[in-house]
Design a protein around this motif. Structure first.
Motif, mmCIF file in Angstrom:
data_model
loop_
_atom_site.group_PDB
_atom_site.id
_atom_site.type_symbol
_atom_site.label_atom_id
_atom_site.label_comp_id
_atom_site.label_asym_id
_atom_site.label_seq_id
_atom_site.Cartn_x
_atom_site.Cartn_y
_atom_site.Cartn_z
ATOM 1 N N GLU A 1 24.874 -30.588 25.102
ATOM 2 C CA GLU A 1 24.607 -31.867 26.004
ATOM 3 C C GLU A 1 23.690 -32.804 25.499
ATOM 4 O O GLU A 1 23.927 -34.113 25.672
ATOM 5 C CB GLU A 1 24.522 -31.212 27.476
ATOM 6 N N ILE A 2 22.637 -32.388 25.054
ATOM 7 C CA ILE A 2 21.405 -33.269 24.554
ATOM 8 C C ILE A 2 22.053 -34.043 23.407
ATOM 9 O O ILE A 2 21.734 -35.014 23.211
ATOM 10 C CB ILE A 2 20.135 -32.252 24.376
ATOM 11 N N ALA A 3 22.497 -33.008 22.550
ATOM 12 C CA ALA A 3 23.250 -33.777 21.251
ATOM 13 C C ALA A 3 24.024 -34.906 21.562
ATOM 14 O O ALA A 3 24.010 -36.089 20.855
ATOM 15 C CB ALA A 3 23.763 -32.725 20.309
ATOM 16 N N LYS A 4 24.859 -34.830 22.556
ATOM 17 C CA LYS A 4 25.713 -35.845 22.896
ATOM 18 C C LYS A 4 25.132 -36.955 23.665
ATOM 19 O O LYS A 4 25.511 -37.976 23.344
ATOM 20 C CB LYS A 4 26.781 -35.102 23.981
ATOM 21 N N ALA A 5 24.117 -36.741 24.379
ATOM 22 C CA ALA A 5 23.346 -37.804 25.039
ATOM 23 C C ALA A 5 22.466 -38.577 23.952
ATOM 24 O O ALA A 5 22.375 -39.869 24.216
ATOM 25 C CB ALA A 5 22.259 -37.096 26.041
ATOM 26 N N GLU A 6 21.971 -37.931 22.881
ATOM 27 C CA GLU A 6 21.408 -38.512 22.044
ATOM 28 C C GLU A 6 22.103 -39.262 20.740
ATOM 29 O O GLU A 6 21.560 -39.760 20.002
ATOM 30 C CB GLU A 6 20.220 -37.410 21.341
ATOM 31 N N GLU A 7 23.442 -38.968 20.751
ATOM 32 C CA GLU A 7 24.548 -39.330 19.858
ATOM 33 C C GLU A 7 23.763 -38.853 18.638
ATOM 34 O O GLU A 7 23.996 -39.542 17.728
ATOM 35 C CB GLU A 7 24.501 -41.015 20.045
ATOM 36 N N ILE A 8 23.619 -37.753 18.539
ATOM 37 C CA ILE A 8 23.107 -36.866 17.212
ATOM 38 C C ILE A 8 24.463 -36.501 16.387
ATOM 39 O O ILE A 8 25.363 -35.764 16.970
ATOM 40 C CB ILE A 8 22.170 -35.778 17.536
ATOM 41 N N LYS A 9 24.360 -36.923 15.115
ATOM 42 C CA LYS A 9 25.495 -36.788 14.355
ATOM 43 C C LYS A 9 25.026 -36.403 13.135
ATOM 44 O O LYS A 9 23.788 -36.362 12.496
ATOM 45 C CB LYS A 9 26.636 -38.064 14.258
ATOM 46 N N THR A 10 26.250 -35.843 12.124
ATOM 47 C CA THR A 10 25.681 -35.591 10.534
ATOM 48 C C THR A 10 26.731 -36.698 9.890
ATOM 49 O O THR A 10 27.523 -37.260 10.241
ATOM 50 C CB THR A 10 26.106 -34.006 10.421
ATOM 51 N N THR A 11 25.846 -36.693 8.539
ATOM 52 C CA THR A 11 26.521 -37.384 7.751
ATOM 53 C C THR A 11 27.397 -36.612 6.709
ATOM 54 O O THR A 11 27.154 -35.370 6.675
ATOM 55 C CB THR A 11 25.325 -38.470 6.657
ATOM 56 N N ASP A 12 28.222 -37.162 5.758
ATOM 57 C CA ASP A 12 29.148 -36.403 4.901
ATOM 58 C C ASP A 12 27.873 -35.885 3.959
ATOM 59 O O ASP A 12 28.130 -34.635 3.500
ATOM 60 C CB ASP A 12 30.183 -37.350 3.957
ATOM 61 N N ASP A 13 27.143 -36.440 3.387
ATOM 62 C CA ASP A 13 25.981 -36.051 2.430
ATOM 63 C C ASP A 13 25.394 -34.908 2.971
ATOM 64 O O ASP A 13 24.853 -33.914 2.244
ATOM 65 C CB ASP A 13 24.918 -37.406 2.098
ATOM 66 N N GLU A 14 25.022 -34.932 4.353
ATOM 67 C CA GLU A 14 24.220 -33.872 4.729
ATOM 68 C C GLU A 14 25.207 -32.549 4.774
ATOM 69 O O GLU A 14 24.552 -31.485 4.712
ATOM 70 C CB GLU A 14 23.877 -34.066 6.383
ATOM 71 N N ILE A 15 26.295 -32.796 5.076
ATOM 72 C CA ILE A 15 27.247 -31.574 5.093
ATOM 73 C C ILE A 15 27.555 -30.976 3.613
ATOM 74 O O ILE A 15 27.558 -29.919 3.597
ATOM 75 C CB ILE A 15 28.697 -32.134 5.691
ATOM 76 N N THR A 16 27.594 -31.885 2.752
ATOM 77 C CA THR A 16 27.915 -31.436 1.358
ATOM 78 C C THR A 16 26.421 -30.820 1.034
ATOM 79 O O THR A 16 26.618 -29.551 0.426
ATOM 80 C CB THR A 16 28.013 -32.823 0.476
ATOM 81 N N LYS A 17 25.454 -30.955 1.250
ATOM 82 C CA LYS A 17 24.124 -30.511 0.830
ATOM 83 C C LYS A 17 24.057 -29.122 1.633
ATOM 84 O O LYS A 17 23.686 -28.070 0.941
ATOM 85 C CB LYS A 17 22.745 -31.233 1.381
ATOM 86 N N GLU A 18 24.413 -29.126 2.791
ATOM 87 C CA GLU A 18 24.317 -27.439 3.486
ATOM 88 C C GLU A 18 25.371 -26.790 2.783
ATOM 89 O O GLU A 18 25.162 -25.631 2.674
ATOM 90 C CB GLU A 18 24.884 -27.828 4.968
ATOM 91 N N ILE A 19 26.698 -27.450 2.647
ATOM 92 C CA ILE A 19 27.582 -26.482 1.711
ATOM 93 C C ILE A 19 27.056 -25.907 0.252
ATOM 94 O O ILE A 19 27.559 -24.834 -0.062
ATOM 95 C CB ILE A 19 29.025 -26.953 1.517
ATOM 96 N N GLU A 20 26.284 -26.694 -0.470
ATOM 97 C CA GLU A 20 25.967 -26.469 -1.628
ATOM 98 C C GLU A 20 24.713 -25.166 -1.245
ATOM 99 O O GLU A 20 24.523 -24.342 -2.211
ATOM 100 C CB GLU A 20 25.130 -27.446 -2.388
ATOM 101 N N THR A 21 23.906 -25.501 -0.349
ATOM 102 C CA THR A 21 22.915 -24.466 -0.181
ATOM 103 C C THR A 21 23.535 -23.196 0.252
ATOM 104 O O THR A 21 23.187 -22.012 -0.274
ATOM 105 C CB THR A 21 22.229 -24.905 1.223
#
Length: 428
Positions: free
Chosen positions: A359-379
């Motif tokens: 709910e906080i993430a929704k209120a703060e409009e927290i999102k991820t970028t494609d680059d962040e997802i790619t880096k997480e998958i590489e990790t």
């Protein structure tokens, strides 16, 4: 249709069909039965009354499905509900001219977040003393002890690791879950019921003997509660720790240049570890403070799912150790019910935390970028010792690609949300 909010996570929907509306609904349903085969009639020429009598239950089921489908869709859309599980039918009454249906919809609860930024919590001030360093070095020395098989004529004693085969019998009959081979048991660990381990102490490698125990009165299996049982046991091997001496040779064996180097680097490692632990504790306290400040009913369905997840994960860990969950219950006297009950509080906490952070993430409009997802998958790929393309290929082969990406995105959003709360928090 009438929609009533029973609590924060449950809505009740009541619907009635009567008169012309019910007549048209029945006619619509009967169309699906027009080609039904009925003895004495040609397909497509069976009178409506005959069809209604012969397929009464099926027709009622279709009418119920139509009503629930329509009312569910409207209730969710008009009230902006977020369902989390299947509906529960509370009432269904049908006669010739009227149908009444009542069902409940489990939903994600709505709640006010309140002030979640700027919470004040204590943060530990890390101090590394010589005593802590010496304790750590002593642990390293103890852990360097090697398990060594004892002499053939030596008897097993407490703290020894005894590898055994065993099979349990009651009244001369073997019972399910009471057999294992090549099982490592540390004597004195109290892993098994009653005096099982005590009766192994004193035996030697190769010994075959009987162990007599009594199952606890609160045991989960009705046929074993409070009953005496006999286990046939064979000792395959006995291993005992051989302590290591603290000197430069041991330090080198553990990857250091000397005892002095071992001491200095141990202090550095403890400092990093304790600072990381203190930071993690601070994060947990911040999240706890935010979650504790919000009150709402945690949906039972989500708690049940979390408990299922925790138990399945524990069962997988047991399986990696060569033991089934049923065997664990046999040896500990625990039951699935007691395990579920003991997991409930933590499960409720986990679900509530997850809902609040979302709910906080929704209120703060927290999102991820494609680059962040790619880096997480590489990790993640690096953790498994493979490259990103191989990991994604394996995920696609298993048909889990979309779920994998969603879970990766959720994990990153969750961490970003926690980072926001921690950065905004104040140290007492």
């Amino acid at each position: 249709m009438a929609v009533k909010k029973l609590n924060e996570s449950t809505y009740e929907v009541s619907a009635v069909r009567e008169g012309e509306e019910l007549k048209h609904l029945k006619e619509h349903v009967l169309v699906h039965f027009k080609d039904a085969k009925v003895d004495g009639f040609r397909p497509g020429h069976v009178p409506a009354k005959v069809i209604e009598n012969k397929f009464k239950k099926e027709i009622e089921g279709e009418i119920l499905n139509h009503i629930i489908s329509d009312e569910y869709r409207k209730a969710v859309a008009e009230n902006e509900l977020r369902p989390i599980a299947d509906i529960k039918l509370e009432k269904y009454e049908l006669n010739d001219d009227k149908v009444e249906v009542v069902f409940t919809i489990p939903v994600l609860p709505s709640f006010e977040l309140g002030q979640y930024k700027g919470v004040e919590v204590e943060k530990e001030n890390v101090e590394i003393t010589d005593e802590k360093v010496n304790e750590e070095i002593e642990k390293l020395r103890e852990n360097a002890a090697k398990l060594k098989e004892v002499e053939e004529n030596e008897e097993a004693k407490n703290d020894d690791v005894v590898n055994i085969n065993f099979e349990g019998f009651m009244d001369g009959e073997a019972f399910d879950g009471g057999k294992a081979e090549g099982y490592d048991l540390t004597l004195g660990s109290h892993s098994f019921i009653d005096t099982f381990e005590d009766q192994i102490a004193g035996h030697k490698k190769g010994d075959e003997f009987d162990v007599n125990v009594t199952f606890p009165e609160e045991y989960h299996a009705e046929n074993l509660k409070g009953k005496p049982a006999l286990f046939k046991v064979k000792v395959n091997s006995i291993k005992r720790k051989e302590e290591a001496e603290l000197n430069d040779d041991l330090a080198k064996e553990l990857g250091f240049d000397s005892v002095e180097d071992m001491t200095n680097k141990t202090r550095e490692n403890i400092t990093k570890r304790e600072e990381a632990r203190a930071e993690n504790d601070f994060k947990n306290k911040v999240v706890e403070a935010v979650v504790d400040a919000i009150t709402f009913d945690v949906p039972e369905e989500l708690v049940r799912r979390e408990i299922d997840y925790q138990i399945n994960r524990f069962a997988q860990q047991l399986q990696m150790q060569g033991m089934k969950l049923e065997q664990y219950f046999q040896m500990t006297g625990q039951t699935l019910e007691t395990m579920r009950e003991s997991a409930k509080e933590n499960a409720e906490r986990a679900v509530k935390t997850e809902l609040v952070l979302a709910e906080i993430a929704k209120a703060e409009e927290i999102k991820t970028t494609d680059d962040e997802i790619t880096k997480e998958i590489e990790t993640l790929a690096a953790m498994y010792g493979i490259d990103k393309e191989t990991l994604l290929s394996d995920v696609r082969k298993n048909g889990n690609y979309e779920r994998f990406i969603d879970e990766t995105n959720y994990r990153l959003v969750n961490q970003k949300t926690i980072d926001l709360l921690v950065n905004e928090a104040k140290v007492k």
